[in-house]
Design an enzyme around this catalytic site. Structure first.
Site, PDB file in Angstrom:
ATOM      1  CB  THR A  45      45.255  47.346  40.077  1.00  0.00           C
ATOM      2  OG1 THR A  45      45.322  46.062  39.451  1.00  0.00           O
ATOM      3  CG2 THR A  45      46.633  47.751  40.546  1.00  0.00           C
ATOM      4  CE  LYS A 158      39.772  44.196  33.857  1.00  0.00           C
ATOM      5  NZ  LYS A 158      40.624  43.061  34.132  1.00  0.00           N
TER       6      LYS A 158
HETATM    7  C1  ELE Z   1      43.810  42.490  36.587  1.00  0.00           C
HETATM    8  C2  ELE Z   1      43.196  42.348  37.925  1.00  0.00           C
HETATM    9  C3  ELE Z   1      43.399  40.969  38.451  1.00  0.00           C
HETATM   10  C4  ELE Z   1      44.016  43.917  36.189  1.00  0.00           C
HETATM   11  C5  ELE Z   1      42.355  45.571  37.241  1.00  0.00           C
HETATM   12  C6  ELE Z   1      42.766  44.712  36.132  1.00  0.00           C
HETATM   13  O1  ELE Z   1      43.123  45.773  38.155  1.00  0.00           O
HETATM   14  O2  ELE Z   1      41.230  46.070  37.185  1.00  0.00           O
HETATM   15  O3  ELE Z   1      46.349  39.934  40.390  1.00  0.00           O
HETATM   16  O4  ELE Z   1      45.673  38.743  38.313  1.00  0.00           O
HETATM   17  O5  ELE Z   1      44.085  38.829  40.263  1.00  0.00           O
HETATM   18  O6  ELE Z   1      43.035  41.771  35.667  1.00  0.00           O
HETATM   19  O7  ELE Z   1      43.763  43.258  38.800  1.00  0.00           O
HETATM   20  O8  ELE Z   1      44.629  40.858  39.003  1.00  0.00           O
HETATM   21  P1  ELE Z   1      45.210  39.494  39.538  1.00  0.00           P
HETATM   22  O9  ELE Z   1      42.085  44.663  35.174  1.00  0.00           O
END
Ligand code: ELE
Length: 290
Positions: A45, A158
């Site tokens: 993110t 994670k």
């Molecule tokens: C989420 C990932 C995956 C949060 C990060 C996170 O942002 O580092 O939208 O489900 O693919 O695990 O962003 O997000 P999605 O750990």
């Protein structure tokens, strides 16, 4: 029940394509005051893979006033740089580093993945960032145990995967590490399945809803708040995943969020107002007041 670790993968705000530290800190402090425990810098993110090492270190420095609550994602395709970032993280005395495995390239040998994490964790305790869909590598429990056997200092993982079987196997077969869920949809499951915490991109804008999930995880309202968050996350996906989060932060928290970095393009005015309209319909459906 003991509280779980709530980890927010912070968006990285840009102004004129430069990391905007002051917006980053205001937003980070806002989610922290909202009850989230750890600020995760340069995750997905946070557009981590598009940040240079100096940019990541700039963010690390911006949060130097709250080291116990900071995790820096330092995984990269250049192990020397990743090690340098872990060294800096140590200097700042932050909670730990997280690291994506080497990604994009195929054919990484299992023993190289083990070496990568072992070398990195010589500098600073590591949270493995497992995101098989994007990295191409699934770090399963047996690999983690090999890393630990090789002397790696792994404090957690994670798990950004919908494969709950892999997540539960890691919880079951790897002693003494924290197992965190990654998908926004698994916050409630983290509580109900006795995991250690969750990392949720949606908590950038929805940390109040995340707190409601926490308070209600053992009753039916927990489900209701999780479904509310799922619907918001689905809208975020519809309007352009990471880019839409900047707008959703401003709409839901009133705190400035800056811009994403291209090729994550900023939402048009039309898209933002359509998104806001759809968000309001979801709030109404769940009788949720901002
Ligand atoms: C989420 C990932 C995956 C949060 C990060 C996170 O942002 O580092 O939208 O489900 O693919 O695990 O962003 O997000 P999605 O750990």
């Amino acid at each position: 029940m003991e509280k779980l670790d709530s980890i927010v993968p912070l968006i990285t705000p840009f102004t004129n394509n430069r990391v905007d530290k002051s917006i980053a800190v205001k937003h980070g402090e806002d989610v922290f005051k909202g009850g989230m425990k750890y600020l995760f810098i340069a995750g997905t993110t946070g557009l981590g893979p598009s940040l240079s090492m100096p940019e990541r270190l700039e963010l690390l420095d911006a949060f130097a006033h709250m080291p116990d609550n900071v995790i820096l994602q330092c995984g990269s395709l250049n192990l020397e740089e990743s090690i340098e970032m872990a060294k800096q993280a140590k200097k700042y005395k932050i909670y730990g580093v997280a690291a994506l495995p080497p990604y994009y390239f195929t054919g990484m040998k299992r023993e190289w993945l083990v070496k990568y994490y072992t070398k990195l964790s010589k500098e600073e305790p590591v949270i493995i960032y497992n995101y098989p869909e994007t990295t191409g590598y699934n770090i399963t429990y047996d690999i983690i145990n090999d890393i630990k056997k090789a002397g790696g200092d792994i404090i957690g993982i994670k798990e950004t995967t919908f494969n709950m079987n892999d997540i539960l196997n890691t919880k079951m077969y790897v002693p003494d590490i924290k197992v965190y869920t990654g998908p926004d949809q698994f916050i409630l499951s983290a509580f109900r399945l006795g995991l250690d915490g969750y990392v949720s991109g949606a908590s950038n804008y929805g940390y109040k809803i995340v707190k409601l999930i926490e308070e209600n995880y053992s009753n039916k309202d927990g489900d209701r708040y999780q479904f509310l968050l799922n619907e918001l996350a689905a809208l975020s996906g519809k309007y352009g995943t990471i880019s839409s989060i900047y707008d959703m932060v401003e709409i839901m928290t009133g705190v400035k969020a800056g811009n994403p970095r291209e090729p994550f393009f900023k939402l048009s005015m039309e898209d933002r107002s359509a998104l806001e309209k759809e968000m309001n319909a979801v709030f109404k459906k769940y009788n949720y007041k901002l």
